[in-house]
Design a protein around this motif. Sequence first.
Motif, PDB file in Angstrom:
ATOM      1  N   ALA A 172       0.832  -1.196   0.000  1.00  0.00           N
ATOM      2  CA  ALA A 172       0.000   0.000   0.000  1.00  0.00           C
ATOM      3  C   ALA A 172       0.871   1.253   0.000  1.00  0.00           C
ATOM      4  N   TRP A 173       2.016   1.165   0.702  1.00  0.00           N
ATOM      5  CA  TRP A 173       2.959   2.278   0.784  1.00  0.00           C
ATOM      6  C   TRP A 173       4.381   1.780   0.599  1.00  0.00           C
ATOM      7  N   VAL A 174       5.178   2.532  -0.133  1.00  0.00           N
ATOM      8  CA  VAL A 174       6.629   2.406  -0.099  1.00  0.00           C
ATOM      9  C   VAL A 174       7.158   3.671   0.556  1.00  0.00           C
ATOM     10  N   VAL A 175       8.087   3.497   1.485  1.00  0.00           N
ATOM     11  CA  VAL A 175       8.640   4.623   2.242  1.00  0.00           C
ATOM     12  C   VAL A 175      10.118   4.756   1.912  1.00  0.00           C
ATOM     13  N   MET A 176      10.555   5.980   1.569  1.00  0.00           N
ATOM     14  CA  MET A 176      11.945   6.160   1.153  1.00  0.00           C
ATOM     15  C   MET A 176      12.433   7.558   1.469  1.00  0.00           C
ATOM     16  N   GLY A 177      13.623   7.660   2.019  1.00  0.00           N
ATOM     17  CA  GLY A 177      14.257   8.952   2.222  1.00  0.00           C
ATOM     18  C   GLY A 177      14.846   9.471   0.920  1.00  0.00           C
ATOM     19  N   ALA A 178      15.202  10.760   0.920  1.00  0.00           N
ATOM     20  CA  ALA A 178      15.755  11.374  -0.296  1.00  0.00           C
ATOM     21  C   ALA A 178      17.039  12.118   0.031  1.00  0.00           C
ATOM     22  N   GLY A 179      18.103  11.758  -0.704  1.00  0.00           N
ATOM     23  CA  GLY A 179      19.343  12.516  -0.677  1.00  0.00           C
ATOM     24  C   GLY A 179      19.442  13.225  -2.009  1.00  0.00           C
ATOM     25  N   SER A 180      19.988  12.531  -3.007  1.00  0.00           N
ATOM     26  CA  SER A 180      19.944  13.076  -4.369  1.00  0.00           C
ATOM     27  C   SER A 180      18.515  13.061  -4.902  1.00  0.00           C
ATOM     28  N   GLY A 181      17.669  12.188  -4.338  1.00  0.00           N
ATOM     29  CA  GLY A 181      16.292  12.041  -4.810  1.00  0.00           C
ATOM     30  C   GLY A 181      16.138  10.971  -5.864  1.00  0.00           C
ATOM     31  N   THR A 182      17.244  10.359  -6.293  1.00  0.00           N
ATOM     32  CA  THR A 182      17.189   9.372  -7.372  1.00  0.00           C
ATOM     33  C   THR A 182      16.382   8.142  -6.986  1.00  0.00           C
ATOM     34  N   THR A 183      16.650   7.581  -5.806  1.00  0.00           N
ATOM     35  CA  THR A 183      15.976   6.339  -5.407  1.00  0.00           C
ATOM     36  C   THR A 183      14.472   6.541  -5.296  1.00  0.00           C
ATOM     37  N   ALA A 184      14.063   7.601  -4.605  1.00  0.00           N
ATOM     38  CA  ALA A 184      12.630   7.875  -4.471  1.00  0.00           C
ATOM     39  C   ALA A 184      11.997   8.115  -5.835  1.00  0.00           C
ATOM     40  N   THR A 185      12.683   8.843  -6.694  1.00  0.00           N
ATOM     41  CA  THR A 185      12.145   9.136  -8.017  1.00  0.00           C
ATOM     42  C   THR A 185      11.960   7.869  -8.836  1.00  0.00           C
ATOM     43  N   MET A 186      12.944   6.967  -8.818  1.00  0.00           N
ATOM     44  CA  MET A 186      12.839   5.740  -9.602  1.00  0.00           C
ATOM     45  C   MET A 186      11.721   4.840  -9.086  1.00  0.00           C
ATOM     46  N   ILE A 187      11.541   4.795  -7.772  1.00  0.00           N
ATOM     47  CA  ILE A 187      10.438   4.008  -7.208  1.00  0.00           C
ATOM     48  C   ILE A 187       9.099   4.618  -7.621  1.00  0.00           C
ATOM     49  N   GLY A 188       8.974   5.941  -7.505  1.00  0.00           N
ATOM     50  CA  GLY A 188       7.728   6.600  -7.880  1.00  0.00           C
ATOM     51  C   GLY A 188       7.398   6.429  -9.352  1.00  0.00           C
ATOM     52  N   ARG A 189       8.403   6.522 -10.203  1.00  0.00           N
ATOM     53  CA  ARG A 189       8.165   6.349 -11.641  1.00  0.00           C
ATOM     54  C   ARG A 189       7.774   4.907 -11.966  1.00  0.00           C
ATOM     55  N   TYR A 190       8.396   3.953 -11.275  1.00  0.00           N
ATOM     56  CA  TYR A 190       8.039   2.546 -11.506  1.00  0.00           C
ATOM     57  C   TYR A 190       6.574   2.313 -11.132  1.00  0.00           C
ATOM     58  N   ILE A 191       6.141   2.855  -9.999  1.00  0.00           N
ATOM     59  CA  ILE A 191       4.750   2.697  -9.547  1.00  0.00           C
ATOM     60  C   ILE A 191       3.785   3.239 -10.590  1.00  0.00           C
ATOM     61  N   ARG A 192       4.059   4.407 -11.102  1.00  0.00           N
ATOM     62  CA  ARG A 192       3.154   5.037 -12.067  1.00  0.00           C
ATOM     63  C   ARG A 192       3.220   4.368 -13.432  1.00  0.00           C
ATOM     64  N   ARG A 193       4.406   3.971 -13.835  1.00  0.00           N
ATOM     65  CA  ARG A 193       4.550   3.318 -15.139  1.00  0.00           C
ATOM     66  C   ARG A 193       3.772   2.014 -15.203  1.00  0.00           C
ATOM     67  N   HIS A 194       3.678   1.319 -14.079  1.00  0.00           N
ATOM     68  CA  HIS A 194       2.995   0.025 -14.046  1.00  0.00           C
ATOM     69  C   HIS A 194       1.581   0.116 -13.482  1.00  0.00           C
ATOM     70  N   GLY A 195       1.112   1.312 -13.208  1.00  0.00           N
ATOM     71  CA  GLY A 195      -0.260   1.507 -12.748  1.00  0.00           C
ATOM     72  C   GLY A 195      -0.572   0.795 -11.448  1.00  0.00           C
ATOM     73  N   LEU A 196       0.370   0.767 -10.517  1.00  0.00           N
ATOM     74  CA  LEU A 196       0.193   0.030  -9.261  1.00  0.00           C
ATOM     75  C   LEU A 196      -0.629   0.842  -8.265  1.00  0.00           C
ATOM     76  N   ASP A 197      -1.356   0.133  -7.432  1.00  0.00           N
ATOM     77  CA  ASP A 197      -2.140   0.764  -6.373  1.00  0.00           C
ATOM     78  C   ASP A 197      -1.267   0.919  -5.126  1.00  0.00           C
ATOM     79  N   THR A 198      -0.157   1.607  -5.309  1.00  0.00           N
ATOM     80  CA  THR A 198       0.842   1.822  -4.260  1.00  0.00           C
ATOM     81  C   THR A 198       1.134   3.305  -4.199  1.00  0.00           C
ATOM     82  N   ARG A 199       1.320   3.808  -2.977  1.00  0.00           N
ATOM     83  CA  ARG A 199       1.647   5.217  -2.806  1.00  0.00           C
ATOM     84  C   ARG A 199       3.074   5.344  -2.267  1.00  0.00           C
ATOM     85  N   LEU A 200       3.718   6.448  -2.603  1.00  0.00           N
ATOM     86  CA  LEU A 200       5.105   6.683  -2.202  1.00  0.00           C
ATOM     87  C   LEU A 200       5.167   7.802  -1.166  1.00  0.00           C
TER      88      LEU A 200
END
Length: 345
Positions: A172-200
């Motif tokens: 239901a949720w993925v939780v991630m800290g941000a330094g450069s922001g790359t990791t959070a961004t890649m997780i968020g883009r993966y969720i949206r690209r695959h139409g998952l019912d998951t929030r970041l």
Amino acid sequence: MDEEAAERKSDPVRVHEFPLPGSWGIRLYLLDESANPTGSLKHRMARALFRHAIRCGRIGRNTLVIEATGGNAAVSQAYFARLLDLPFVAVMPRKSSPEKIERIERHGGAVRLVHPPLAIYDEAEKLAGEYGGHYMDYLANGARAVAASGGDDDIGRVLFERLALEGAPAPAWVVMGAGSGTTATMIGRYIRRHGLDTRLAVVDPENSAYFPGWVMESGEYTTGMPSRIEGIGRPRIEPSFDIAVVDLVVPVPDAASLAAMRFLYETTGLHGGGSTGTNLWGAFLMVAKMRREGRRGAVATLICDDGDLYRDTYYSDAWLQKKNFDLAPNLERLREFIATGELAR
């Protein structure tokens, strides 16, 4: 077997489950990126940066590779530079600890110390110009390099594929800290690209720009102050961070981050650093939120790096006392959370 399949088979990273009460109907999963060869999640981004730079012709035989950081990103880049027999220099603040310098040098990298701390970026560009080298600039280029490389460099893909292998539902949720922001961004883009019912949910330590920038709905915000949680938190919102793929940003006090890090070790024996503690505190908040809403399901986060890197800091009671950190109140809140399922921000 192709290169990508071979890497996935040999990847040492595993998923752990945090022991929540079974009656809650909520499971908490932790992808252990500390098992990477260089001990942190920056390993994947470093590999992507080298792949991208080589494909674009920016790195060739004997190219000097330069990065402006003294953290895990420099350690991982030093590792890959050594594999490729390339010279590597990390430009670091003059007050960097001997332990950080040793970690980079252990992988064959050299260190250039400068002052003031923010001068590391100009110095890295200057070195690249003087010696015909390549300044990686992971803060600006990390997300672009990972997107171009894909495969096991994409932490979003890795996370969801590993959860599926464990038989876990999409969280239901993925939780991630941000330094450069790359990791959070890649997780968020993966969720949206695959139409998952998951929030970041992005968790942000003290002195960092991501939470106030989120509140102000601004992609540009600065605090002018450094984060005390190594690996996450930035005085500015970095170019690799895509605020559009984030559903929630949650501030986490530094004492809560370090308490959660200690609590993880005491409860499970898993040894993460301070950013792992920030992630875990945020994950507990999302679990508590799901319980209030009467929801069942899963939450996922990452163990970002090896806690042994912080034995003289975050895991040292003497260091905590010197820095005026009192973890006892938040440790008690976490024990109450496991007993009651309640945890407020």
